[in-house]
Scaffold this motif. Structure first.
Motif, PDB file in Angstrom:
ATOM      1  N   CYS A   1     -31.640   7.115 -27.502  1.00 60.09           N
ATOM      2  CA  CYS A   1     -32.647   6.562 -26.594  1.00 60.09           C
ATOM      3  C   CYS A   1     -33.943   7.361 -26.726  1.00 60.09           C
ATOM      4  O   CYS A   1     -33.928   8.599 -26.784  1.00 60.09           O
ATOM      5  CB  CYS A   1     -32.138   6.600 -25.159  1.00 60.09           C
ATOM      6  N   THR A   2     -35.070   6.639 -26.761  1.00 55.36           N
ATOM      7  CA  THR A   2     -36.373   7.309 -26.894  1.00 55.36           C
ATOM      8  C   THR A   2     -36.903   7.836 -25.566  1.00 55.36           C
ATOM      9  O   THR A   2     -37.885   8.585 -25.540  1.00 55.36           O
ATOM     10  CB  THR A   2     -37.398   6.334 -27.493  1.00 55.36           C
ATOM     11  N   GLN A   3     -36.252   7.444 -24.459  1.00 56.25           N
ATOM     12  CA  GLN A   3     -36.751   7.839 -23.147  1.00 56.25           C
ATOM     13  C   GLN A   3     -35.865   8.877 -22.455  1.00 56.25           C
ATOM     14  O   GLN A   3     -36.241   9.401 -21.412  1.00 56.25           O
ATOM     15  CB  GLN A   3     -36.883   6.602 -22.257  1.00 56.25           C
ATOM     16  N   CYS A   4     -34.690   9.131 -23.018  1.00 59.56           N
ATOM     17  CA  CYS A   4     -33.798  10.139 -22.439  1.00 59.56           C
ATOM     18  C   CYS A   4     -32.984  10.765 -23.564  1.00 59.56           C
ATOM     19  O   CYS A   4     -33.190  10.477 -24.740  1.00 59.56           O
ATOM     20  CB  CYS A   4     -32.895   9.529 -21.363  1.00 59.56           C
ATOM     21  N   GLN A   5     -32.015  11.597 -23.194  1.00 64.12           N
ATOM     22  CA  GLN A   5     -31.221  12.304 -24.186  1.00 64.12           C
ATOM     23  C   GLN A   5     -29.912  11.583 -24.538  1.00 64.12           C
ATOM     24  O   GLN A   5     -29.123  12.095 -25.317  1.00 64.12           O
ATOM     25  CB  GLN A   5     -30.890  13.717 -23.667  1.00 64.12           C
ATOM     26  N   HIS A   6     -29.701  10.413 -23.938  1.00 60.92           N
ATOM     27  CA  HIS A   6     -28.458   9.698 -24.188  1.00 60.92           C
ATOM     28  C   HIS A   6     -28.500   8.996 -25.552  1.00 60.92           C
ATOM     29  O   HIS A   6     -29.579   8.676 -26.068  1.00 60.92           O
ATOM     30  CB  HIS A   6     -28.201   8.669 -23.082  1.00 60.92           C
TER      31      HIS A   6
END
Length: 261
Positions: free
Chosen positions: A229-234
């Protein structure tokens, strides 16, 4: 028979078949019926082809005679004598047929006929008559000696040599010279070793060149992939049997794949 119960099911089925149809089989002319699970040995008439053995009931109907059986599609092919491979493989082709004849042929007449067949096949593949006859003579002498000798128990103790198998590339004379040198050194320095050499044929020319262009990474199928994901670390880890680019496109990750965004 991959399933655990397959052998039991086969045995139950064949037992039922024997119970219900055996009288009909006997009336149809079946003389002998022997079975192990679902493999059956059935005699119907005077001859039976079973694997590579031709079984014939003798004239007196007291004994079975056996000889070599070859399918009608047999192509009479061996490793050609002029092929660029170790002599071990060329010897092995003839030796295998001779050993099989000595084990399977039950009469001297059938054995002599099989030796003639081996000569015919060998000549078709470039072997000389003297080469074939030499091998037949050696194996026949060994077979007679083995049957005449008293069976002795295997040796034990320090006199038994440890057998070692060594694979070396086949480069004709260089390979033979290397093998002889190693054997000579072993006989001088390691009397406890019995080294057996196996010559590996040279790789085919086509193995040295790429015959196909490498598959692009995103066009490969049957892969495990990871989407971060580009918005979090998942991140998401998945598996697909289809082309990777198609699966990623369905999940909206095509931009990441193509542009690394």
């Amino acid at each position: 028979m991959d399933a655990p119960l397959a052998s039991i099911i086969a045995d139950v089925f064949m037992t039922n078949l024997e119970t219900t149809l055996m009288d009909d089989l006997i009336n149809a002319g079946v003389c002998e019926w022997h079975r192990y699970v679902d493999d059956t040995f059935i005699e119907d008439g005077d001859k039976l082809e079973f694997l590579d053995v031709l079984i014939t009931r003798s004239t007196g109907y007291q004994l079975f005679e056996t000889t070599i059986y070859r399918k009608p599609t047999y192509a009479d092919l061996l490793t050609n004598y002029h092929s660029y491979v170790s002599m071990q493989y060329k010897n092995g082709g003839i030796i295998t047929m001779v050993n099989r004849a000595l084990i399977i042929c039950s009469t001297y007449t059938s054995l002599a006929a099989e030796f003639n067949e081996i000569r015919r096949i060998g000549l078709l593949n470039g072997y000389t008559s003297s080469f074939i006859d030499t091998i037949i003579g050696i194996k026949l002498s060994q077979y007679r000696k083995k049957n005449n000798d008293v069976i002795q128990s295997p040796q034990s103790g320090p006199d038994v040599k440890k057998r070692m198998y060594v694979e070396i590339p086949f480069i004709e004379n260089a390979t033979k010279e290397f093998r002889n040198k190693i054997t000579h050194l072993c006989n001088k320095l390691r009397l406890d070793l019995d080294i057996q050499f196996f010559m590996k044929p040279s790789p085919a020319v086509q193995m040295l060149y790429q015959t196909k262009d490498p598959t692009n990474k995103k066009m490969k199928s049957d892969v495990v992939y990871s989407i971060k994901c580009t918005q979090c670390q998942h991140s998401y880890i998945g598996k697909t049997e289809r082309q990777c680019i198609k699966r990623l496109h369905e999940q909206g990750a095509i931009v990441i794949l193509l542009f690394g965004v």
